[in-house]
Write a protein that holds these residues in place. Structure first.
Motif, PDB file in Angstrom:
ATOM      1  N   ILE A  37      59.211 -28.016  -4.564  1.00  0.00           N
ATOM      2  CA  ILE A  37      58.559 -26.724  -4.802  1.00  0.00           C
ATOM      3  C   ILE A  37      57.224 -26.890  -5.532  1.00  0.00           C
ATOM      4  CG2 ILE A  37      58.782 -24.501  -5.979  1.00  0.00           C
ATOM      5  CD1 ILE A  37      61.854 -24.794  -5.515  1.00  0.00           C
ATOM      6  N   TRP A  38      57.230 -27.607  -6.649  1.00  0.00           N
ATOM      7  CA  TRP A  38      56.045 -27.682  -7.506  1.00  0.00           C
ATOM      8  C   TRP A  38      55.355 -29.043  -7.485  1.00  0.00           C
ATOM      9  CZ3 TRP A  38      60.575 -25.654 -10.142  1.00  0.00           C
ATOM     10  CH2 TRP A  38      60.601 -24.260 -10.155  1.00  0.00           C
ATOM     11  N   ASP A 121      60.373 -33.595   0.156  1.00  0.00           N
ATOM     12  CA  ASP A 121      59.504 -32.592   0.762  1.00  0.00           C
ATOM     13  C   ASP A 121      60.344 -31.768   1.732  1.00  0.00           C
ATOM     14  OD1 ASP A 121      57.433 -31.119   1.759  1.00  0.00           O
ATOM     15  OD2 ASP A 121      56.210 -32.827   2.373  1.00  0.00           O
ATOM     16  N   PHE A 122      60.320 -30.435   1.588  1.00  0.00           N
ATOM     17  CA  PHE A 122      61.145 -29.572   2.429  1.00  0.00           C
ATOM     18  C   PHE A 122      60.919 -29.844   3.913  1.00  0.00           C
ATOM     19  CE2 PHE A 122      61.499 -26.131  -1.034  1.00  0.00           C
ATOM     20  CZ  PHE A 122      62.714 -26.638  -1.459  1.00  0.00           C
ATOM     21  N   ASP A 123      59.701 -30.125   4.309  1.00  0.00           N
ATOM     22  CA  ASP A 123      59.401 -30.368   5.725  1.00  0.00           C
ATOM     23  C   ASP A 123      60.070 -31.631   6.252  1.00  0.00           C
ATOM     24  OD1 ASP A 123      57.832 -28.105   5.785  1.00  0.00           O
ATOM     25  OD2 ASP A 123      55.982 -29.192   5.317  1.00  0.00           O
ATOM     26  N   GLU A 124      60.290 -32.603   5.385  1.00  0.00           N
ATOM     27  CA  GLU A 124      60.841 -33.887   5.818  1.00  0.00           C
ATOM     28  C   GLU A 124      62.328 -34.056   5.502  1.00  0.00           C
ATOM     29  OE1 GLU A 124      58.415 -37.334   5.116  1.00  0.00           O
ATOM     30  OE2 GLU A 124      56.654 -36.077   4.765  1.00  0.00           O
ATOM     31  N   GLY A 126      65.041 -31.859   5.760  1.00  0.00           N
ATOM     32  CA  GLY A 126      66.025 -31.293   6.684  1.00  0.00           C
ATOM     33  C   GLY A 126      66.839 -30.194   6.017  1.00  0.00           C
ATOM     34  N   GLU A 127      67.416 -29.349   6.829  1.00  0.00           N
ATOM     35  CA  GLU A 127      68.138 -28.176   6.327  1.00  0.00           C
ATOM     36  C   GLU A 127      69.359 -28.542   5.501  1.00  0.00           C
ATOM     37  OE1 GLU A 127      67.555 -28.565   9.708  1.00  0.00           O
ATOM     38  OE2 GLU A 127      65.749 -27.338   9.790  1.00  0.00           O
ATOM     39  N   MET A 128      70.128 -29.519   5.961  1.00  0.00           N
ATOM     40  CA  MET A 128      71.349 -29.892   5.237  1.00  0.00           C
ATOM     41  C   MET A 128      71.039 -30.455   3.856  1.00  0.00           C
ATOM     42  SD  MET A 128      73.831 -28.842   6.934  1.00  0.00           S
ATOM     43  CE  MET A 128      75.169 -29.572   6.041  1.00  0.00           C
ATOM     44  N   ALA A 129      69.978 -31.207   3.731  1.00  0.00           N
ATOM     45  CA  ALA A 129      69.596 -31.742   2.424  1.00  0.00           C
ATOM     46  C   ALA A 129      69.165 -30.622   1.483  1.00  0.00           C
ATOM     47  CB  ALA A 129      68.472 -32.763   2.570  1.00  0.00           C
ATOM     48  N   ILE A 130      68.461 -29.644   2.004  1.00  0.00           N
ATOM     49  CA  ILE A 130      68.035 -28.514   1.179  1.00  0.00           C
ATOM     50  C   ILE A 130      69.253 -27.740   0.687  1.00  0.00           C
ATOM     51  CG2 ILE A 130      66.774 -26.323   1.175  1.00  0.00           C
ATOM     52  CD1 ILE A 130      64.882 -27.654   3.282  1.00  0.00           C
ATOM     53  N   ILE A 131      70.185 -27.463   1.589  1.00  0.00           N
ATOM     54  CA  ILE A 131      71.412 -26.760   1.199  1.00  0.00           C
ATOM     55  C   ILE A 131      72.190 -27.579   0.168  1.00  0.00           C
ATOM     56  CG2 ILE A 131      73.659 -25.976   2.056  1.00  0.00           C
ATOM     57  CD1 ILE A 131      72.166 -25.265   4.701  1.00  0.00           C
ATOM     58  N   TYR A 132      72.299 -28.884   0.389  1.00  0.00           N
ATOM     59  CA  TYR A 132      73.003 -29.757  -0.552  1.00  0.00           C
ATOM     60  C   TYR A 132      72.370 -29.685  -1.940  1.00  0.00           C
ATOM     61  CZ  TYR A 132      74.396 -33.959  -3.006  1.00  0.00           C
ATOM     62  OH  TYR A 132      74.824 -34.828  -3.969  1.00  0.00           O
ATOM     63  N   HIS A 133      71.035 -29.790  -2.005  1.00  0.00           N
ATOM     64  CA  HIS A 133      70.361 -29.806  -3.306  1.00  0.00           C
ATOM     65  C   HIS A 133      70.386 -28.449  -3.998  1.00  0.00           C
ATOM     66  CE1 HIS A 133      69.166 -33.929  -3.342  1.00  0.00           C
ATOM     67  NE2 HIS A 133      68.600 -33.829  -2.161  1.00  0.00           N
ATOM     68  N   ILE A 134      70.638 -27.386  -3.256  1.00  0.00           N
ATOM     69  CA  ILE A 134      70.814 -26.071  -3.879  1.00  0.00           C
ATOM     70  C   ILE A 134      72.244 -25.911  -4.391  1.00  0.00           C
ATOM     71  CG2 ILE A 134      70.914 -23.581  -3.407  1.00  0.00           C
ATOM     72  CD1 ILE A 134      68.500 -24.035  -1.496  1.00  0.00           C
ATOM     73  N   LEU A 135      73.224 -26.339  -3.603  1.00  0.00           N
ATOM     74  CA  LEU A 135      74.627 -26.155  -3.975  1.00  0.00           C
ATOM     75  C   LEU A 135      75.141 -27.191  -4.976  1.00  0.00           C
ATOM     76  CD1 LEU A 135      76.214 -25.160  -0.551  1.00  0.00           C
ATOM     77  CD2 LEU A 135      75.521 -23.675  -2.445  1.00  0.00           C
ATOM     78  N   SER A 136      74.583 -28.382  -4.969  1.00  0.00           N
ATOM     79  CA  SER A 136      75.050 -29.446  -5.857  1.00  0.00           C
ATOM     80  C   SER A 136      74.957 -29.092  -7.343  1.00  0.00           C
ATOM     81  CB  SER A 136      74.296 -30.742  -5.566  1.00  0.00           C
ATOM     82  OG  SER A 136      74.699 -31.754  -6.447  1.00  0.00           O
TER      83      SER A 136
END
Length: 158
Positions: A37-38, A121-124, A126-136
């Motif tokens: 994000i930042w 980087d969100f673009d690199e 992938g969706e599953m990694a983003i979901i994982y890093h939010i839920l973890s």
């Protein structure tokens, strides 16, 4: 026969160990999200690289363990970083003195928090990694509260 009373409290070293692991898991995911994000990007230099084949029948992005050592410069100061992750990436190993360029993301105020852009980087990612890093971090926090609550109850009863 008399029944033995079992202690129900969790030993303090175990509580500390579990808490430390959960806090570290929260730190890793929150730092990755913060970088995505930042974070700012800079071209860094990979000076150590190793790719080890673990399982050729593994699912996507899990067949190899990759280890990288890199450095980058921000405001005239050099920062170093290391990462180990699972991937299908299979570069040839670096020879003596050989380097490669790679984008590195870092937090502007704290450049010690950094990772290669492919991992932060969100673009690199992938969706599953983003979901994982939010839920973890959420799951780790809930587990931490549960462990501390359970340990506290065990100590109150005695």
């Amino acid at each position: 026969m008399s029944k033995k009373k079992m202690k129900k409290n969790i030993p303090l070293p175990i509580v500390i160990l579990i808490s430390t692991v959960l806090l570290f898991a929260m730190y890793l995911s929150l730092s990755t999200l913060s970088l995505a994000i930042w974070g700012d990007s800079v071209m860094g230099t990979v000076d150590r690289y190793d790719s080890r084949s673990d399982d050729v029948t593994a699912e996507k992005n899990r067949s190899r363990t990759v280890s990288k050592g890199y450095w980058f410069v921000v405001n005239g100061k050099e920062y170093r970083g290391n990462v180990i992750y699972s991937s299908d990436e299979a570069w040839t190993n670096l020879g003596e003195g050989e380097t490669r360029s790679e984008r590195i993301r870092y937090i502007a105020r704290i450049p010690y928090i950094n990772k290669p852009a492919a991992l932060s980087d969100f673009d690199e990612m992938g969706e599953m990694a983003i979901i994982y890093h939010i839920l973890s971090p959420i799951g780790s926090l809930l587990l931490l509260v549960f462990v501390l609550h359970t340990a506290r109850l065990g100590y109150k009863k005695n």
